[in-house]
Scaffold this motif. Structure first.
Motif, PDB file in Angstrom:
ATOM      1  N   ALA A  11       0.826  -1.212   0.000  1.00 10.93           N
ATOM      2  CA  ALA A  11       0.000   0.000   0.000  1.00 10.93           C
ATOM      3  C   ALA A  11       0.860   1.261   0.000  1.00 10.93           C
ATOM      4  O   ALA A  11       0.572   2.220  -0.725  1.00 10.93           O
ATOM      5  CB  ALA A  11      -0.930  -0.008   1.208  1.00 10.93           C
ATOM      6  N   VAL A  12       1.924   1.271   0.798  1.00 10.47           N
ATOM      7  CA  VAL A  12       2.794   2.458   0.869  1.00 10.47           C
ATOM      8  C   VAL A  12       3.468   2.704  -0.476  1.00 10.47           C
ATOM      9  O   VAL A  12       3.552   3.838  -0.958  1.00 10.47           O
ATOM     10  CB  VAL A  12       3.847   2.306   1.982  1.00 10.47           C
ATOM     11  N   VAL A  13       3.939   1.645  -1.117  1.00  9.11           N
ATOM     12  CA  VAL A  13       4.596   1.805  -2.416  1.00  9.11           C
ATOM     13  C   VAL A  13       3.601   2.283  -3.466  1.00  9.11           C
ATOM     14  O   VAL A  13       3.887   3.199  -4.251  1.00  9.11           O
ATOM     15  CB  VAL A  13       5.247   0.475  -2.855  1.00  9.11           C
ATOM     16  N   GLU A  14       2.414   1.701  -3.497  1.00 11.67           N
ATOM     17  CA  GLU A  14       1.429   2.084  -4.496  1.00 11.67           C
ATOM     18  C   GLU A  14       0.912   3.500  -4.289  1.00 11.67           C
ATOM     19  O   GLU A  14       0.606   4.207  -5.264  1.00 11.67           O
ATOM     20  CB  GLU A  14       0.263   1.089  -4.487  1.00 11.67           C
ATOM     21  N   GLU A  15       0.821   3.927  -3.038  1.00 14.71           N
ATOM     22  CA  GLU A  15       0.338   5.283  -2.755  1.00 14.71           C
ATOM     23  C   GLU A  15       1.467   6.303  -2.684  1.00 14.71           C
ATOM     24  O   GLU A  15       1.207   7.513  -2.674  1.00 14.71           O
ATOM     25  CB  GLU A  15      -0.440   5.299  -1.431  1.00 14.71           C
ATOM     26  N   ALA A  16       2.726   5.800  -2.611  1.00 14.84           N
ATOM     27  CA  ALA A  16       3.909   6.665  -2.490  1.00 14.84           C
ATOM     28  C   ALA A  16       3.825   7.577  -1.267  1.00 14.84           C
ATOM     29  O   ALA A  16       4.386   8.671  -1.248  1.00 14.84           O
ATOM     30  CB  ALA A  16       4.111   7.494  -3.763  1.00 14.84           C
ATOM     31  N   SER A  33       3.769   2.866   9.807  1.00 12.55           N
ATOM     32  CA  SER A  33       5.214   3.081   9.918  1.00 12.55           C
ATOM     33  C   SER A  33       5.864   2.058  10.846  1.00 12.55           C
ATOM     34  O   SER A  33       6.929   1.511  10.544  1.00 12.55           O
ATOM     35  CB  SER A  33       5.493   4.496  10.437  1.00 12.55           C
ATOM     36  N   SER A  34       5.199   1.779  11.963  1.00 11.02           N
ATOM     37  CA  SER A  34       5.753   0.835  12.937  1.00 11.02           C
ATOM     38  C   SER A  34       5.868  -0.564  12.347  1.00 11.02           C
ATOM     39  O   SER A  34       6.895  -1.242  12.514  1.00 11.02           O
ATOM     40  CB  SER A  34       4.869   0.818  14.186  1.00 11.02           C
ATOM     41  N   GLN A  35       4.850  -1.028  11.651  1.00  9.45           N
ATOM     42  CA  GLN A  35       4.868  -2.366  11.081  1.00  9.45           C
ATOM     43  C   GLN A  35       5.936  -2.506  10.003  1.00  9.45           C
ATOM     44  O   GLN A  35       6.594  -3.547   9.893  1.00  9.45           O
ATOM     45  CB  GLN A  35       3.488  -2.711  10.511  1.00  9.45           C
ATOM     46  N   ILE A  36       6.121  -1.473   9.192  1.00 12.42           N
ATOM     47  CA  ILE A  36       7.135  -1.558   8.135  1.00 12.42           C
ATOM     48  C   ILE A  36       8.535  -1.490   8.724  1.00 12.42           C
ATOM     49  O   ILE A  36       9.451  -2.197   8.268  1.00 12.42           O
ATOM     50  CB  ILE A  36       6.897  -0.462   7.079  1.00 12.42           C
ATOM     51  N   GLU A  42      13.461  -7.110  10.693  1.00 17.83           N
ATOM     52  CA  GLU A  42      13.489  -8.562  10.542  1.00 17.83           C
ATOM     53  C   GLU A  42      14.313  -8.980   9.325  1.00 17.83           C
ATOM     54  O   GLU A  42      15.051  -9.964   9.370  1.00 17.83           O
ATOM     55  CB  GLU A  42      12.063  -9.087  10.416  1.00 17.83           C
ATOM     56  N   LEU A  43      14.200  -8.210   8.230  1.00 17.67           N
ATOM     57  CA  LEU A  43      14.938  -8.548   7.017  1.00 17.67           C
ATOM     58  C   LEU A  43      16.351  -7.978   7.007  1.00 17.67           C
ATOM     59  O   LEU A  43      17.180  -8.370   6.178  1.00 17.67           O
ATOM     60  CB  LEU A  43      14.172  -8.035   5.783  1.00 17.67           C
ATOM     61  N   GLY A  44      16.596  -7.014   7.867  1.00 16.20           N
ATOM     62  CA  GLY A  44      17.940  -6.457   7.980  1.00 16.20           C
ATOM     63  C   GLY A  44      18.304  -5.484   6.879  1.00 16.20           C
ATOM     64  O   GLY A  44      19.491  -5.188   6.690  1.00 16.20           O
ATOM     65  N   GLN A  45      17.320  -4.965   6.166  1.00 17.79           N
ATOM     66  CA  GLN A  45      17.582  -4.030   5.067  1.00 17.79           C
ATOM     67  C   GLN A  45      16.466  -2.994   5.001  1.00 17.79           C
ATOM     68  O   GLN A  45      15.297  -3.321   5.256  1.00 17.79           O
ATOM     69  CB  GLN A  45      17.643  -4.770   3.720  1.00 17.79           C
ATOM     70  N   PRO A  46      16.811  -1.741   4.644  1.00 18.10           N
ATOM     71  CA  PRO A  46      15.744  -0.752   4.425  1.00 18.10           C
ATOM     72  C   PRO A  46      14.977  -1.098   3.143  1.00 18.10           C
ATOM     73  O   PRO A  46      15.583  -1.387   2.107  1.00 18.10           O
ATOM     74  CB  PRO A  46      16.503   0.576   4.284  1.00 18.10           C
ATOM     75  N   LEU A  47      13.672  -1.060   3.230  1.00 18.61           N
ATOM     76  CA  LEU A  47      12.842  -1.399   2.083  1.00 18.61           C
ATOM     77  C   LEU A  47      12.274  -0.173   1.373  1.00 18.61           C
ATOM     78  O   LEU A  47      11.877  -0.262   0.211  1.00 18.61           O
ATOM     79  CB  LEU A  47      11.669  -2.288   2.529  1.00 18.61           C
ATOM     80  N   LEU A  48      12.259   0.954   2.086  1.00 19.53           N
ATOM     81  CA  LEU A  48      11.683   2.173   1.531  1.00 19.53           C
ATOM     82  C   LEU A  48      12.647   3.336   1.641  1.00 19.53           C
ATOM     83  O   LEU A  48      13.341   3.492   2.656  1.00 19.53           O
ATOM     84  CB  LEU A  48      10.380   2.523   2.251  1.00 19.53           C
ATOM     85  N   ASP A  49      12.699   4.140   0.606  1.00 22.21           N
ATOM     86  CA  ASP A  49      13.488   5.366   0.598  1.00 22.21           C
ATOM     87  C   ASP A  49      12.574   6.509   1.007  1.00 22.21           C
ATOM     88  O   ASP A  49      11.671   6.891   0.265  1.00 22.21           O
ATOM     89  CB  ASP A  49      14.063   5.604  -0.800  1.00 22.21           C
ATOM     90  N   ARG A  50      12.821   7.048   2.192  1.00 26.54           N
ATOM     91  CA  ARG A  50      11.966   8.102   2.746  1.00 26.54           C
ATOM     92  C   ARG A  50      12.568   9.484   2.588  1.00 26.54           C
ATOM     93  O   ARG A  50      12.066  10.455   3.143  1.00 26.54           O
ATOM     94  CB  ARG A  50      11.724   7.834   4.237  1.00 26.54           C
ATOM     95  N   SER A  51      13.641   9.628   1.806  1.00 28.57           N
ATOM     96  CA  SER A  51      14.378  10.890   1.754  1.00 28.57           C
ATOM     97  C   SER A  51      13.732  11.937   0.857  1.00 28.57           C
ATOM     98  O   SER A  51      13.972  13.137   1.029  1.00 28.57           O
ATOM     99  CB  SER A  51      15.815  10.642   1.259  1.00 28.57           C
ATOM    100  N   GLY A  52      12.923  11.534  -0.102  1.00 28.27           N
ATOM    101  CA  GLY A  52      12.312  12.484  -1.032  1.00 28.27           C
ATOM    102  C   GLY A  52      10.935  12.923  -0.593  1.00 28.27           C
ATOM    103  O   GLY A  52      10.467  12.621   0.512  1.00 28.27           O
ATOM    104  N   ARG A  53      10.272  13.652  -1.476  1.00 26.34           N
ATOM    105  CA  ARG A  53       8.917  14.132  -1.175  1.00 26.34           C
ATOM    106  C   ARG A  53       7.918  12.990  -1.208  1.00 26.34           C
ATOM    107  O   ARG A  53       6.862  13.066  -0.594  1.00 26.34           O
ATOM    108  CB  ARG A  53       8.513  15.205  -2.180  1.00 26.34           C
ATOM    109  N   THR A  54       8.230  11.956  -1.985  1.00 16.45           N
ATOM    110  CA  THR A  54       7.386  10.769  -2.025  1.00 16.45           C
ATOM    111  C   THR A  54       8.197   9.555  -1.597  1.00 16.45           C
ATOM    112  O   THR A  54       9.424   9.535  -1.721  1.00 16.45           O
ATOM    113  CB  THR A  54       6.822  10.536  -3.441  1.00 16.45           C
ATOM    114  N   VAL A  55       7.513   8.559  -1.092  1.00 17.45           N
ATOM    115  CA  VAL A  55       8.175   7.338  -0.625  1.00 17.45           C
ATOM    116  C   VAL A  55       8.338   6.392  -1.811  1.00 17.45           C
ATOM    117  O   VAL A  55       7.401   6.149  -2.570  1.00 17.45           O
ATOM    118  CB  VAL A  55       7.334   6.657   0.478  1.00 17.45           C
TER     119      VAL A  55
END
Length: 319
Positions: A11-16, A33-36, A42-55
């Motif tokens: 949902a976060v990726v599709e809605e950005a 945010s907490s669940q992601i 758990e996976l040991g890697q960032p899955l989302l780039d939160r640095s821009g105006r959109t995710v």
């Protein structure tokens, strides 16, 4: 790893956006945010780039996203398989439509499908034909009633449900009306102020192409997606409206109708993706709609023909 976390990621990726994803999922934004973050730990890697105006998904996130969608689709498929086994059809069907003439009873079609399959959720959105075709292609809509362009987009199938001539309509005070003319050469529209559909409609594309073939660019002053608005503008003397003939002839007191030469036709179609959908609910709706709209189209055509025949007979007697 939980299915809920995968659903939130998709949902976060599709809605950005975390905020829009939370609204779509009907949960709080901190909860998403907490669940992601928990999934990322758990996976040991960032899955989302939160640095821009959109995710946006990271490179790892894009890879995980494919597996997340696959897992969610498998779970949904398992639920649907059980429902089919028990004879209960569930799911969601998203339908789109352009502004419709009253003769095409899309609300009645949706209601009859709902009575047959009450556990299927239905949604309806109105938009222009181009946007609807794009949404069908992308899978955001399961079906749409639209005015098709001359060439349908790849991957989309069409069932024509109405095919009507387009005509010119002017006010009763217009010189064309006072002269009693009933036919207009298409090239005569070059010097006229026109009232017609917006660029987002397939019918507008047909009109523009016809004018281009006749060697001129139309002078369009007023645009609307609702044909009723176009008819009222013409009735007030604001220009010459280009309308489907049945709609133009529904205003005999206010509008004088002229056939176009060469003829230009507007069409309405049911559109769906060529690739067979995995959703039993969408397949059931398409089957229902294709049958119902075929009947509606035949009925509408017959009624239009009868009305025109009656007018012709009336004209002959009065003469």
């Amino acid at each position: 790893m939980e299915l809920r976390q995968l659903e939130y990621l998709v949902a976060v990726v599709e809605e950005a956006s975390f905020t829009r994803a939370a609204a779509r999922l009907h949960v709080t934004q901190p909860g998403v945010s907490s669940q992601i973050r928990q999934l990322e730990r758990e996976l040991g890697q960032p899955l989302l780039d939160r640095s821009g105006r959109t995710v946006r998904p990271t490179e790892v996130g894009a890879t995980v996203l494919e597996y997340a969608r696959s897992a969610l689709a498998s779970v949904a498929g398992a639920r649907l398989a059980v429902d089919e086994y028990t004879g209960l059809l569930r799911g969601h069907v998203a339908v789109g439509t352009v502004t419709l003439a009253p003769a095409l009873d899309l609300p009645g079609l949706l209601a009859s499908f709902h009575r047959r399959h009450p556990a299927v959720d239905l949604s309806l959105r109105e938009s222009g034909s181009d946007e609807l075709a794009a949404a069908v292609t992308a899978g955001r809509l399961d079906a749409a009633v639209l005015a098709p362009a001359r060439t349908p987009p790849p991957g989309v199938e069409l069932q024509i449900i109405a095919d009507e001539p387009l005509v010119a309509a002017v006010s009763r005070d217009d010189p064309y009306a006072r002269s009693g003319r009933d036919r207009l050469m298409l090239t005569e529209l070059a010097d006229r102020t026109l009232i017609t559909f917006t660029h987002t409609t397939g019918t507008r594309g047909v009109i523009d192409a016809a004018c281009a073939a006749a060697g001129f660019r139309p002078r369009i002053a007023f645009e609307a997606s609702d044909p009723g608005v176009l008819a009222r503008l013409a009735a007030h003397g604001m220009g010459t409206a280009i309308l489907p003939e049945p709609i133009a002839r529904d205003h005999p007191e206010e509008l004088h109708v002229l056939s176009l030469d060469p003829a230009v036709r507007g069409r309405l179609a049911l559109a769906w993706r060529s690739a067979e959908t995995e959703s039993p609910a969408a397949r059931a709706f398409l089957s229902h709609a294709r049958t119902a709209l075929t009947t509606t189209a035949l009925t509408t055509t017959a009624l239009t023909a009868a009305a025109l025949t009656t007018r012709a007979m009336t004209t002959t007697v009065s003469e």
